[in-house]
Structures are given as C-alpha cells and as structure tokens.
Design a protein around this motif. Sequence first.
Motif, PDB file in Angstrom:
ATOM      1  N   ASP A  62       0.806  -1.230   0.000  1.00 20.84           N
ATOM      2  CA  ASP A  62       0.000   0.000   0.000  1.00 20.84           C
ATOM      3  C   ASP A  62       0.834   1.272   0.000  1.00 20.84           C
ATOM      4  O   ASP A  62       0.363   2.324  -0.443  1.00 20.84           O
ATOM      5  N   GLY A  63       2.054   1.226   0.492  1.00 21.00           N
ATOM      6  CA  GLY A  63       2.852   2.445   0.595  1.00 21.00           C
ATOM      7  C   GLY A  63       3.391   2.926  -0.761  1.00 21.00           C
ATOM      8  O   GLY A  63       3.459   2.168  -1.735  1.00 21.00           O
ATOM      9  N   GLU A  64       3.789   4.244  -0.779  1.00 20.94           N
ATOM     10  CA  GLU A  64       4.321   4.796  -2.020  1.00 20.94           C
ATOM     11  C   GLU A  64       5.624   4.110  -2.421  1.00 20.94           C
ATOM     12  O   GLU A  64       5.936   3.992  -3.609  1.00 20.94           O
ATOM     13  N   THR A  65       6.402   3.719  -1.407  1.00 16.29           N
ATOM     14  CA  THR A  65       7.671   3.033  -1.708  1.00 16.29           C
ATOM     15  C   THR A  65       7.587   1.577  -1.245  1.00 16.29           C
ATOM     16  O   THR A  65       8.496   1.048  -0.621  1.00 16.29           O
ATOM     17  N   SER A  66       6.455   0.938  -1.540  1.00 19.24           N
ATOM     18  CA  SER A  66       6.264  -0.451  -1.130  1.00 19.24           C
ATOM     19  C   SER A  66       7.183  -1.366  -1.928  1.00 19.24           C
ATOM     20  O   SER A  66       7.709  -0.999  -2.997  1.00 19.24           O
ATOM     21  N   ALA A  67       7.347  -2.558  -1.428  1.00 25.27           N
ATOM     22  CA  ALA A  67       8.171  -3.555  -2.113  1.00 25.27           C
ATOM     23  C   ALA A  67       7.606  -3.860  -3.498  1.00 25.27           C
ATOM     24  O   ALA A  67       8.369  -4.021  -4.470  1.00 25.27           O
ATOM     25  N   GLN A  68       6.289  -3.908  -3.579  1.00 25.37           N
ATOM     26  CA  GLN A  68       5.681  -4.244  -4.877  1.00 25.37           C
ATOM     27  C   GLN A  68       5.977  -3.166  -5.924  1.00 25.37           C
ATOM     28  O   GLN A  68       6.320  -3.466  -7.070  1.00 25.37           O
ATOM     29  N   SER A  69       5.882  -1.879  -5.530  1.00 24.65           N
ATOM     30  CA  SER A  69       6.134  -0.797  -6.508  1.00 24.65           C
ATOM     31  C   SER A  69       7.604  -0.733  -6.888  1.00 24.65           C
ATOM     32  O   SER A  69       7.953  -0.478  -8.054  1.00 24.65           O
ATOM     33  N   LEU A  70       8.488  -0.969  -5.947  1.00 22.51           N
ATOM     34  CA  LEU A  70       9.918  -0.948  -6.242  1.00 22.51           C
ATOM     35  C   LEU A  70      10.311  -2.060  -7.207  1.00 22.51           C
ATOM     36  O   LEU A  70      11.115  -1.850  -8.129  1.00 22.51           O
ATOM     37  N   ILE A  71       9.733  -3.233  -6.996  1.00 17.88           N
ATOM     38  CA  ILE A  71      10.031  -4.354  -7.905  1.00 17.88           C
ATOM     39  C   ILE A  71       9.475  -4.045  -9.305  1.00 17.88           C
ATOM     40  O   ILE A  71      10.127  -4.334 -10.320  1.00 17.88           O
ATOM     41  N   ALA A  72       8.261  -3.462  -9.359  1.00 20.95           N
ATOM     42  CA  ALA A  72       7.660  -3.123 -10.667  1.00 20.95           C
ATOM     43  C   ALA A  72       8.542  -2.133 -11.418  1.00 20.95           C
ATOM     44  O   ALA A  72       8.748  -2.240 -12.637  1.00 20.95           O
ATOM     45  N   THR A  73       9.093  -1.143 -10.681  1.00 20.22           N
ATOM     46  CA  THR A  73       9.983  -0.157 -11.313  1.00 20.22           C
ATOM     47  C   THR A  73      11.227  -0.825 -11.866  1.00 20.22           C
ATOM     48  O   THR A  73      11.662  -0.561 -12.997  1.00 20.22           O
ATOM     49  N   ALA A  74      11.808  -1.677 -11.052  1.00 18.46           N
ATOM     50  CA  ALA A  74      13.022  -2.380 -11.501  1.00 18.46           C
ATOM     51  C   ALA A  74      12.733  -3.229 -12.730  1.00 18.46           C
ATOM     52  O   ALA A  74      13.547  -3.314 -13.666  1.00 18.46           O
ATOM     53  N   GLU A  75      11.574  -3.850 -12.744  1.00 23.96           N
ATOM     54  CA  GLU A  75      11.244  -4.713 -13.887  1.00 23.96           C
ATOM     55  C   GLU A  75      11.107  -3.883 -15.169  1.00 23.96           C
ATOM     56  O   GLU A  75      11.581  -4.284 -16.244  1.00 23.96           O
ATOM     57  N   ARG A  76      10.492  -2.690 -15.081  1.00 21.47           N
ATOM     58  CA  ARG A  76      10.326  -1.849 -16.270  1.00 21.47           C
ATOM     59  C   ARG A  76      11.676  -1.385 -16.793  1.00 21.47           C
ATOM     60  O   ARG A  76      11.911  -1.339 -18.001  1.00 21.47           O
ATOM     61  N   GLU A  77      12.564  -0.995 -15.884  1.00 24.23           N
ATOM     62  CA  GLU A  77      13.877  -0.508 -16.297  1.00 24.23           C
ATOM     63  C   GLU A  77      14.663  -1.597 -17.032  1.00 24.23           C
ATOM     64  O   GLU A  77      15.366  -1.327 -17.998  1.00 24.23           O
ATOM     65  N   LEU A  78      14.524  -2.816 -16.594  1.00 23.12           N
ATOM     66  CA  LEU A  78      15.303  -3.919 -17.171  1.00 23.12           C
ATOM     67  C   LEU A  78      14.667  -4.453 -18.458  1.00 23.12           C
ATOM     68  O   LEU A  78      15.359  -5.037 -19.297  1.00 23.12           O
ATOM     69  N   SER A  79      13.334  -4.272 -18.607  1.00 24.85           N
ATOM     70  CA  SER A  79      12.647  -4.883 -19.759  1.00 24.85           C
ATOM     71  C   SER A  79      13.172  -4.332 -21.076  1.00 24.85           C
ATOM     72  O   SER A  79      13.185  -5.018 -22.104  1.00 24.85           O
ATOM     73  N   ALA A  80      13.652  -3.092 -21.079  1.00 23.23           N
ATOM     74  CA  ALA A  80      14.137  -2.493 -22.323  1.00 23.23           C
ATOM     75  C   ALA A  80      15.441  -3.101 -22.782  1.00 23.23           C
ATOM     76  O   ALA A  80      15.858  -2.922 -23.938  1.00 23.23           O
ATOM     77  N   HIS A  81      16.124  -3.807 -21.876  1.00 25.06           N
ATOM     78  CA  HIS A  81      17.444  -4.363 -22.211  1.00 25.06           C
ATOM     79  C   HIS A  81      17.467  -5.886 -22.241  1.00 25.06           C
ATOM     80  O   HIS A  81      18.538  -6.494 -22.291  1.00 25.06           O
ATOM     81  N   GLY A  82      16.325  -6.493 -22.221  1.00 24.43           N
ATOM     82  CA  GLY A  82      16.263  -7.942 -22.169  1.00 24.43           C
ATOM     83  C   GLY A  82      16.829  -8.625 -23.387  1.00 24.43           C
ATOM     84  O   GLY A  82      17.365  -9.740 -23.303  1.00 24.43           O
ATOM     85  N   ASP A  83      16.739  -7.914 -24.573  1.00 24.39           N
ATOM     86  CA  ASP A  83      17.234  -8.576 -25.778  1.00 24.39           C
ATOM     87  C   ASP A  83      18.735  -8.416 -25.939  1.00 24.39           C
ATOM     88  O   ASP A  83      19.330  -8.989 -26.853  1.00 24.39           O
ATOM     89  N   VAL A  84      19.385  -7.663 -25.071  1.00 23.08           N
ATOM     90  CA  VAL A  84      20.837  -7.467 -25.162  1.00 23.08           C
ATOM     91  C   VAL A  84      21.573  -8.672 -24.550  1.00 23.08           C
ATOM     92  O   VAL A  84      22.579  -9.143 -25.109  1.00 23.08           O
TER      93      VAL A  84
END
Length: 556
Positions: free
Chosen positions: A236-258
């Motif tokens: 529920d928090g702004e910096t919850s574990a779920q939101s932090l993991i979602a952010t990390a996943e988006r950042e990495l998705s752009a480089h998955g084919d490298v």
Amino acid sequence: MLKRIEIRDFAIIDQLGLDLGPGLTTLTGETGAGKSILLDALGLCLGDRTDRSMVPAEAGKSEVHGLFDVADTPRARAWLTEEALDEDDECLIRRVVQSNGRSQAWINGRPVTRHQLEQLGALLMGIHGQHAHQALMRPDTQRRTLDGFAAHPQRLEAVAELARRWRRVSAEIESLSGGSADHHDRIELLRYQLDELDDAAPSAEEMAELEREQRRLAGAGEIITACQQSLEALYDGETSAQSLIATAERELSAHGDVDARIDEVQQLLTTGQVQIDEACQALRQFADQLEMDPERLEAVETRLSRLHDLARKHQIEPEGLAEHAEALRAELDRLTSADERLVTLNAEKEKLFSDYREAAQTLSESRQAAAAALSERVDSLLGELGMAGAALIIAVDPDDQATPSEHGIDRVRFDVRTNPDQRPAPLQKVASGGELSRIGLALEVATADTAELPSLIFDEADTGIGGAVAEVVGRQLRALSAHHQVICITHLPQVAAQGMHQLQVDKRQNESGRTVTDVRPLVGDQRVHEIARMLGGLEITENTLNHAREMLDQAD
C-alpha cells in the motif's frame, strides 16, 4: 568347598597361599605357631568384623582371598544368582582391612557389604571352636539342622506356601480397609474431588487449544498493527516492495534482448511480484477476520485459571487432570466395592489360617520326633568323644498364637548338659571351646547325610582328650569328610594321622627379626616326622617314627 586361601600381612603372616582339596585336612604345629590365625583370616573372608590390631604396624593393610567351588552348593549358588554376583562354578571372595580399621569386600570382583559377605559365608562354611563365626549358635541354623535331619521338605514347603498366601490375602484386606478408621473418609474425599474434576471436565486437548486462543486474543491489537504495517511496506505504501520491484522490472525490460541473463532476472522479479501479491491478499484476509474480543479473552483466561488451580491442588500438570480423574475414579470404584471383596477375603484368610495351623502342627510333630532321634544319636556320639554324661536336648516349642511364618510355629532351641548333675542351658552358655567343638562334630556326624554346608572347620575338637577317645575323634572326622570338606586344627597325633592331607604351621624370625608364620603341606617322611614329633616331643626315636608310620598306615 574351599579351594585356595591367600593371606597377606595379617597378624604374624607375611604372605601365604594354600591350596586345599576334598576330604580331611589336618593342621598341626607347635602351640603359638599361628594355627588359629588361619581361622581368624578365614573368618574375616567370610564376614567377621574387622580388628585393626591384626594389621601389622609396618603394613598399610591386610588382605585375604578365598576361592570356593560352589558347583555342589545349591543354596550358595542361588544366593549368588539372586544378588547378581554369580560367576560359573567358582566364587572368589576378597577382603581388605586398612590400618585405620576400615574394610572393603568383593565377591567375584564386585564390591559388597560386610552383611552380604556374612550371608554368603554362612552358606559356604561352618566353623566349630572358640571363634565368632559359629553358625551352630544361631537359632535359624539350629532349626535348619533339625529340619535337614528330619528330611521333610514337603511339609516345610506346604507351611511356607500357606504362610505366603495368608500374608498376601492379609495385605489385600489391609489395603481395601485402609488399615484404619479413615476408610470412609477416603471414599468421601474421592467423591468430592471427582465432583470437582467432573464439573471442570478438563481434557489435554482443551488445555492446548485454550492456551493458543489466549495468546491470540491477548495479542490481537499487536497482531492487527503488525498486519497493517506489513501491508504498507509490501503493497500500500508509495515506496512499497511491490512498486519498487515493478519499477526495476520496467527498467530492465528495455534491455532484455541485449543479454539473456537480464531476461532471467526480469522473470525472477515477475515471479516475486506474484508472490508478494498472494502474500498480501492472504494477510489482508487474516487482518479483516481478526478482531478485538475482550469478553472472550476474559472467559478463556478464567477457564485457564480454574484448570491451573485444580492442577496445583492435586499437585499435577494441567494436561494430566483428565488422567488423574480417571485414576481417582478407579480407586473410588475399588473402595466402594471393597465391602463385598472384604467378605470374600476374610473368609479366605480364615480358611488359610486353619489350613496353615494344621500344616504347621504336622510339621511340629515331625520336628519333635526328629529332635528325639537326633538327640539320641548325638548323645551316643558324645559318649564316644569323651563327653560321657553329656546330652543335647533339642527343644521344639510350638506357639499356637504365632503369626503365620514360612518356618512354622516352632521355636527350635539346642540346649546342652555337659554333666549329668547339671541343668540344661543354651549351647553358648554352657559349653567350653573344646566341648562346643566336639558337640558340633557330633552334630555334623549325626546329620552328615543331610547337612547343607560343604566345608567344616574344627578348632580344639581334641581339647582335654587323649588316647582312645582322640582316635575316635579322628575317625569321626575322617568319616565326616566323606560328605564334606573337613579342616581340623589339632594337637593330637591320633587325629592328625587320620587326615588325607596334613599342613604344618611353623613360626620363625624373618630377615628383619620379625616373627612370622609359615604353612607347608607335608608328604611322605615329612608327615611321619611331624606325627612322631607330636608323639614324642623333642626327642624322636626310631620307635617313635615306627609308631608314627603305623598310625598313618592304619588310618589309610
């Protein structure tokens, strides 16, 4: 049978080892040479009390070992087995006496008490003479001697079995009746306690569930707070574990084919998000269902308090209340049904007592008949042994009011009259050492076929006699040795010559000037010369030697 005795630092014995065999063994030597010290050492081995004066001043301790063959000694074997001290057909006894008077004892290598040593010693050897270890003085030995001569084991066993059954029934009656006037009070107490326990209706399962529920209700507020804080941190928090993991996943998705390894990390993060979602959903459902319930908490704690109070009252754990209630119920059932059982038991006890009295009376009559026959035989032997006019009176006194005993209703007592004009008196109060030894010899000869002890020792059996009577004593000892191992200390050549084996006791000065005793077996001419010494004193002539040879030849 005594096979070997070893003595170290005992009185004037430095070190001595003797092997002994069956038959008659005679011990001879000058007066004061130390013959009786051998018996003192053997008595120590068989459980006599210690005397620290027997420990030489220059020695720290005295030590005696006795090796016995118990193959043909059933009572000794049974005792050893019962005490867990048995070791095949041999029994090794060791006794050590410290200079301060303390002693230690071992049987077959295992430590034992002096009382145990004394019990076993009474089954291995009988000593007749002026020594403390005289089984003939004991009332139980006198009774067993008479019973052995009477040869009535079936009567003895019948009496013993009825006495055992009577005691068992008496014990059960005592238990059922409470042994006192509190029988009714005990029933009332049990009923009160059971009413209290049944009203509480405890069970081990309930206790466990109540304690879990109490912990949950008592901590409900803290648990709800912990759930809310956990949901805030995870979802529920702004910096919850779920939101932090979602952010990390988006950042990495752009480089998955490298690089394929980045793609693997992205998949793990996706899996983590799914698990966090599921955990938060389960935690939210648990928190929604959890509520504060002060009334239920109070009820649970009241119930727990009551059960703990009951447990303290009965001095048990709370989990055992139900089991304890069943035990009290069983006792109450037994006591409330005791009246009927008591009627049956009292009738059985009365019948057993009547049967016991009848069997004990039959045993008593058998003992009285045997006592007359044994007294007559012993009196005849005493006359042959130089105690003309002496008589052994065996008293068998039944006690009709005695509590049933495995030995019957009789008090058996050996009285003696050493002269015709004397009144009979207990054996130990009348007989001198030599008389007692000869009375013991007469008893042993009279009961040779039935006596229990495998080994017998006679000290001073020849005191105050000589000539033909001494020869009779020797022959009786030799006849007795057909049934027992017999060891006799003697000053008379007529007795010594009857021995199958002969040991000579000498006293000498050792290198340090201390007086010590040696013992050596005599064979051949050595034995002839010792018999001649006993016959002729200091001057030994050829006639004396011939007389000694003749005595030995006649004995053989």
